[in-house]
Write a protein that holds these residues in place. Structure first.
Motif, PDB file in Angstrom:
ATOM      1  N   PHE A  24       0.054  -3.094   2.716  1.00  0.00           N
ATOM      2  CA  PHE A  24      -0.550  -3.800   1.571  1.00  0.00           C
ATOM      3  C   PHE A  24       0.378  -4.895   1.096  1.00  0.00           C
ATOM      4  O   PHE A  24      -0.057  -5.923   0.616  1.00  0.00           O
ATOM      5  N   TYR A  56     -14.002  -3.562   4.733  1.00  0.00           N
ATOM      6  CA  TYR A  56     -13.744  -2.287   5.417  1.00  0.00           C
ATOM      7  C   TYR A  56     -14.158  -2.318   6.888  1.00  0.00           C
ATOM      8  O   TYR A  56     -13.520  -1.689   7.732  1.00  0.00           O
ATOM      9  N   ARG A  59     -11.183  -3.828   8.458  1.00  0.00           N
ATOM     10  CA  ARG A  59     -10.059  -2.884   8.510  1.00  0.00           C
ATOM     11  C   ARG A  59     -10.302  -1.847   9.618  1.00  0.00           C
ATOM     12  O   ARG A  59      -9.402  -1.538  10.396  1.00  0.00           O
ATOM     13  N   GLN A  91      -1.424   8.531   2.666  1.00  0.00           N
ATOM     14  CA  GLN A  91      -2.176   7.595   1.814  1.00  0.00           C
ATOM     15  C   GLN A  91      -2.998   6.658   2.704  1.00  0.00           C
ATOM     16  O   GLN A  91      -3.812   5.890   2.216  1.00  0.00           O
ATOM     17  N   VAL A 155     -10.784   6.282  -1.060  1.00  0.00           N
ATOM     18  CA  VAL A 155     -10.604   6.423  -2.507  1.00  0.00           C
ATOM     19  C   VAL A 155     -10.170   5.069  -3.060  1.00  0.00           C
ATOM     20  O   VAL A 155      -9.102   4.573  -2.706  1.00  0.00           O
ATOM     21  N   GLY A 158      -8.934   3.668  -9.382  1.00  0.00           N
ATOM     22  CA  GLY A 158      -9.757   4.188 -10.479  1.00  0.00           C
ATOM     23  C   GLY A 158     -10.533   5.411 -10.055  1.00  0.00           C
ATOM     24  O   GLY A 158     -11.168   6.062 -10.885  1.00  0.00           O
ATOM     25  N   GLU A 159     -10.488   5.787  -8.763  1.00  0.00           N
ATOM     26  CA  GLU A 159     -11.176   7.001  -8.295  1.00  0.00           C
ATOM     27  C   GLU A 159     -10.146   8.104  -8.029  1.00  0.00           C
ATOM     28  O   GLU A 159      -8.991   7.843  -7.727  1.00  0.00           O
ATOM     29  N   THR A 182       6.401   4.236   2.259  1.00  0.00           N
ATOM     30  CA  THR A 182       5.562   3.915   1.109  1.00  0.00           C
ATOM     31  C   THR A 182       6.396   3.236   0.033  1.00  0.00           C
ATOM     32  O   THR A 182       7.549   3.557  -0.193  1.00  0.00           O
ATOM     33  N   SER A 183       5.731   2.301  -0.652  1.00  0.00           N
ATOM     34  CA  SER A 183       6.443   1.486  -1.648  1.00  0.00           C
ATOM     35  C   SER A 183       6.585   2.211  -2.977  1.00  0.00           C
ATOM     36  O   SER A 183       7.313   1.766  -3.867  1.00  0.00           O
ATOM     37  N   TYR A 187      -0.094   5.373  -7.850  1.00  0.00           N
ATOM     38  CA  TYR A 187      -0.131   6.760  -8.349  1.00  0.00           C
ATOM     39  C   TYR A 187      -1.480   7.372  -8.014  1.00  0.00           C
ATOM     40  O   TYR A 187      -2.457   6.634  -7.804  1.00  0.00           O
TER      41      TYR A 187
HETATM   42  C1  BV8 Z   1      -6.374   7.389 -10.026  1.00  0.00           C
HETATM   43  C2  BV8 Z   1      -7.452   3.481  -0.068  1.00  0.00           C
HETATM   44  C3  BV8 Z   1      -7.316   8.502 -11.872  1.00  0.00           C
HETATM   45  C4  BV8 Z   1      -8.270   2.263   0.076  1.00  0.00           C
HETATM   46  C5  BV8 Z   1      -5.792   3.114  -1.823  1.00  0.00           C
HETATM   47  C6  BV8 Z   1      -5.864   0.876 -14.062  1.00  0.00           C
HETATM   48  C7  BV8 Z   1      -7.160   1.285 -13.737  1.00  0.00           C
HETATM   49  C8  BV8 Z   1      -7.397   2.352 -12.869  1.00  0.00           C
HETATM   50  C9  BV8 Z   1      -6.333   3.023 -12.307  1.00  0.00           C
HETATM   51  C10 BV8 Z   1      -5.059   2.592 -12.623  1.00  0.00           C
HETATM   52  C11 BV8 Z   1      -4.798   1.541 -13.492  1.00  0.00           C
HETATM   53  N1  BV8 Z   1      -3.448   1.381 -13.600  1.00  0.00           N
HETATM   54  C12 BV8 Z   1      -2.847   2.293 -12.803  1.00  0.00           C
HETATM   55  C13 BV8 Z   1      -3.798   3.038 -12.234  1.00  0.00           C
HETATM   56  C14 BV8 Z   1      -3.610   4.114 -11.313  1.00  0.00           C
HETATM   57  C15 BV8 Z   1      -3.811   3.513  -9.923  1.00  0.00           C
HETATM   58  C16 BV8 Z   1      -2.504   2.852  -9.528  1.00  0.00           C
HETATM   59  O1  BV8 Z   1      -1.567   3.551  -9.218  1.00  0.00           O
HETATM   60  N2  BV8 Z   1      -2.503   1.511  -9.550  1.00  0.00           N
HETATM   61  C17 BV8 Z   1      -1.295   0.787  -9.186  1.00  0.00           C
HETATM   62  C18 BV8 Z   1      -1.697  -0.539  -8.523  1.00  0.00           C
HETATM   63  C19 BV8 Z   1      -0.461   0.570 -10.432  1.00  0.00           C
HETATM   64  N3  BV8 Z   1      -4.148   4.611  -9.063  1.00  0.00           N
HETATM   65  C20 BV8 Z   1      -5.428   4.920  -8.858  1.00  0.00           C
HETATM   66  O2  BV8 Z   1      -6.365   4.275  -9.291  1.00  0.00           O
HETATM   67  C21 BV8 Z   1      -5.654   6.200  -8.094  1.00  0.00           C
HETATM   68  N4  BV8 Z   1      -6.591   7.005  -8.782  1.00  0.00           N
HETATM   69  O3  BV8 Z   1      -5.396   7.126 -10.687  1.00  0.00           O
HETATM   70  O4  BV8 Z   1      -7.405   8.122 -10.512  1.00  0.00           O
HETATM   71  C22 BV8 Z   1      -8.495   9.327 -12.172  1.00  0.00           C
HETATM   72  C23 BV8 Z   1      -8.316  10.425 -12.985  1.00  0.00           C
HETATM   73  C24 BV8 Z   1      -9.409  11.208 -13.287  1.00  0.00           C
HETATM   74  C25 BV8 Z   1     -10.664  10.884 -12.773  1.00  0.00           C
HETATM   75  C26 BV8 Z   1     -10.824   9.781 -11.927  1.00  0.00           C
HETATM   76  C27 BV8 Z   1      -9.744   8.988 -11.627  1.00  0.00           C
HETATM   77  C28 BV8 Z   1      -6.246   5.926  -6.723  1.00  0.00           C
HETATM   78  C29 BV8 Z   1      -5.304   5.081  -5.925  1.00  0.00           C
HETATM   79  C30 BV8 Z   1      -5.829   4.993  -4.482  1.00  0.00           C
HETATM   80  C31 BV8 Z   1      -6.255   3.567  -4.177  1.00  0.00           C
HETATM   81  N5  BV8 Z   1      -6.617   3.483  -2.754  1.00  0.00           N
HETATM   82  N6  BV8 Z   1      -6.120   3.113  -0.515  1.00  0.00           N
HETATM   83  C32 BV8 Z   1      -7.768   1.415   1.213  1.00  0.00           C
HETATM   84  O5  BV8 Z   1      -6.793   1.768   1.875  1.00  0.00           O
HETATM   85  O6  BV8 Z   1      -8.406   0.375   1.426  1.00  0.00           O
HETATM   86  S1  BV8 Z   1      -4.247   2.641  -2.276  1.00  0.00           S
HETATM   87  C33 BV8 Z   1      -3.518   1.839  -0.987  1.00  0.00           C
HETATM   88  O7  BV8 Z   1      -2.432   1.123  -1.524  1.00  0.00           O
HETATM   89  C34 BV8 Z   1      -2.905   2.756   0.014  1.00  0.00           C
HETATM   90  O8  BV8 Z   1      -3.667   3.885   0.263  1.00  0.00           O
HETATM   91  C35 BV8 Z   1      -1.554   3.053  -0.568  1.00  0.00           C
HETATM   92  O9  BV8 Z   1      -1.629   4.199  -1.356  1.00  0.00           O
HETATM   93  C36 BV8 Z   1      -1.317   1.869  -1.447  1.00  0.00           C
HETATM   94  C37 BV8 Z   1      -0.264   1.014  -0.833  1.00  0.00           C
HETATM   95  O10 BV8 Z   1       0.879   1.812  -0.822  1.00  0.00           O
HETATM   96  P1  BV8 Z   1       1.766   1.969   0.481  1.00  0.00           P
HETATM   97  O11 BV8 Z   1       1.070   2.860   1.437  1.00  0.00           O
HETATM   98  O12 BV8 Z   1       3.081   2.377  -0.026  1.00  0.00           O
HETATM   99  O13 BV8 Z   1       1.828   0.559   1.151  1.00  0.00           O
HETATM  100  P2  BV8 Z   1       2.668  -0.690   0.648  1.00  0.00           P
HETATM  101  O14 BV8 Z   1       2.216  -1.838   1.456  1.00  0.00           O
HETATM  102  O15 BV8 Z   1       2.609  -0.764  -0.854  1.00  0.00           O
HETATM  103  O16 BV8 Z   1       4.191  -0.323   1.014  1.00  0.00           O
HETATM  104  C38 BV8 Z   1       4.550  -0.207   2.369  1.00  0.00           C
HETATM  105  C39 BV8 Z   1       5.973   0.321   2.376  1.00  0.00           C
HETATM  106  O17 BV8 Z   1       6.364   0.509   3.729  1.00  0.00           O
HETATM  107  C40 BV8 Z   1       6.971  -0.659   1.767  1.00  0.00           C
HETATM  108  O18 BV8 Z   1       7.864   0.056   0.942  1.00  0.00           O
HETATM  109  C41 BV8 Z   1       7.709  -1.244   2.996  1.00  0.00           C
HETATM  110  O19 BV8 Z   1       9.066  -1.499   2.707  1.00  0.00           O
HETATM  111  C42 BV8 Z   1       7.609  -0.086   3.954  1.00  0.00           C
HETATM  112  N7  BV8 Z   1       7.628  -0.509   5.357  1.00  0.00           N
HETATM  113  C43 BV8 Z   1       7.091  -1.635   5.904  1.00  0.00           C
HETATM  114  N8  BV8 Z   1       7.331  -1.624   7.246  1.00  0.00           N
HETATM  115  C44 BV8 Z   1       7.992  -0.476   7.529  1.00  0.00           C
HETATM  116  C45 BV8 Z   1       8.184   0.241   6.336  1.00  0.00           C
HETATM  117  N9  BV8 Z   1       8.829   1.420   6.290  1.00  0.00           N
HETATM  118  C46 BV8 Z   1       9.303   1.918   7.459  1.00  0.00           C
HETATM  119  N10 BV8 Z   1       9.157   1.281   8.651  1.00  0.00           N
HETATM  120  C47 BV8 Z   1       8.516   0.090   8.725  1.00  0.00           C
HETATM  121  N11 BV8 Z   1       8.376  -0.510   9.904  1.00  0.00           N
END
Ligand code: BV8
Length: 234
Positions: A24, A56, A59, A91, A155, A158-159, A182-183, A187
């Motif tokens: 991401f 999607y 993807r 994830q 997911v 917000g889900e 993971t970054s 949450y």
């Molecule tokens: C929830 C599926 C509550 C889809 C994903 C306002 C409104 C609503 C919610 C929120 C809000 N504010 C905050 C929230 C909570 C929100 C949240 O956390 N937001 C963030 C942005 C602040 N979370 C949610 O909404 C979650 N649900 O809270 O529900 C609730 C309670 C009751 C009832 C109902 C609901 C749901 C979150 C899930 C979202 N869906 N994915 C899709 O994939 O298309 S999230 C998606 O992004 C991924 O699944 C993953 O989780 C996330 C990205 O994270 P990473 O996997 O870490 O990837 P990223 O690119 O960030 O990092 C990669 C890492 O790898 C880096 O560190 C890099 O250095 C490293 N790397 C790179 N290359 C390598 C490496 N490491 C090793 N080797 C390498 N070669």
């Protein structure tokens, strides 16, 4: 890993990065000038379903052309010979853990897709989830009810993620929590290390660079997963 029996592993987009699947962050969170956070939401789907279904379909197509890398394969080796409990909470919506051989031959799955999987579609009419490998943009009929109401079984922001209770139960029983690729930006996944810490469970981070949660880990090793994970497993 002498006195360790039960392990919980959290994986993120970084474990599939070397397989060529954009993380991401690498994609700059951008897709066709949209932030991923703006496309992966129920609101975006309600507002512009074609945009989200195209995202999607793209993807899914990209994932299906990719292969596993040594990090997925090392976890599959661990899965094969580990006689304690092992839960891989991913994830990722890709199926590279399964394609590497994780959970083969086990009645209870040891790979848990907390954010769903690109391999399933979810019917918003009858709520049934079914395996899906083609495009959704042309509104195919639900294999269960026949309605043209399929969405990706992932997911969105917000889900509620899947199987949270099973994850917290596994953390309570864990002797080690390992976070890979993971970054720590999203949450509740990003909070698992704090949960483990509060339970007195040793924690290890394997990531290309320090994640947002790095300070919570007892130990952190930085580098590519394809090198770090086999080193840790073997
Ligand atoms: C929830 C599926 C509550 C889809 C994903 C306002 C409104 C609503 C919610 C929120 C809000 N504010 C905050 C929230 C909570 C929100 C949240 O956390 N937001 C963030 C942005 C602040 N979370 C949610 O909404 C979650 N649900 O809270 O529900 C609730 C309670 C009751 C009832 C109902 C609901 C749901 C979150 C899930 C979202 N869906 N994915 C899709 O994939 O298309 S999230 C998606 O992004 C991924 O699944 C993953 O989780 C996330 C990205 O994270 P990473 O996997 O870490 O990837 P990223 O690119 O960030 O990092 C990669 C890492 O790898 C880096 O560190 C890099 O250095 C490293 N790397 C790179 N290359 C390598 C490496 N490491 C090793 N080797 C390498 N070669």
């Amino acid at each position: 890993m002498t006195d360790i029996r039960n392990i919980v592993i959290l994986t993120g987009a970084g474990i599939s990065a070397e397989s060529g699947i954009d993380t991401f962050r690498d994609a700059g969170g951008l897709w066709e000038q949209h932030k991923v956070e703006d496309v992966a939401t129920p609101e975006a789907f309600a507002r512009d379903p074609d945009l989200v279904l195209r995202f999607y379909d793209m993807r899914r197509e990209a994932i299906q052309t990719k292969q596993t890398n040594p990090a997925h394969e090392a976890l599959a080796r661990l899965d094969e010979h580990w006689d304690g409990d092992l839960l891989i909470v991913t994830q990722n919506v890709d199926d590279l853990h399964e394609r590497a051989g994780s959970q083969i031959g086990l009645e209870e799955t040891r790979v848990l897709h907390m954010h769903g999987t690109h391999l399933n579609a979810w019917c918003t009419a009858c709520d049934v989830r079914s395996p899906w490998r083609t495009t959704l943009i042309d509104r195919p009929a639900c294999p269960e009810c026949g309605e043209r109401a399929l969405r990706p079984d992932v997911v969105w922001f917000g889900e509620m993620p899947y199987e949270m209770e099973r994850i917290y139960a596994a953390l309570r029983e864990a002797d080690l929590f390992v976070s890979i690729g993971t970054s720590g930006a999203v949450y509740p996944a990003a909070g698992f290390v704090q949960e483990a810490k509060a339970l007195g469970v040793p924690t290890l981070e394997l990531n290309l660079e320090p994640s947002q949660g790095s300070a919570w880990f007892d130990e952190a090793r930085h580098g590519p997963a394809s090198a770090l994970v086999p080193q840790w497993v073997d």
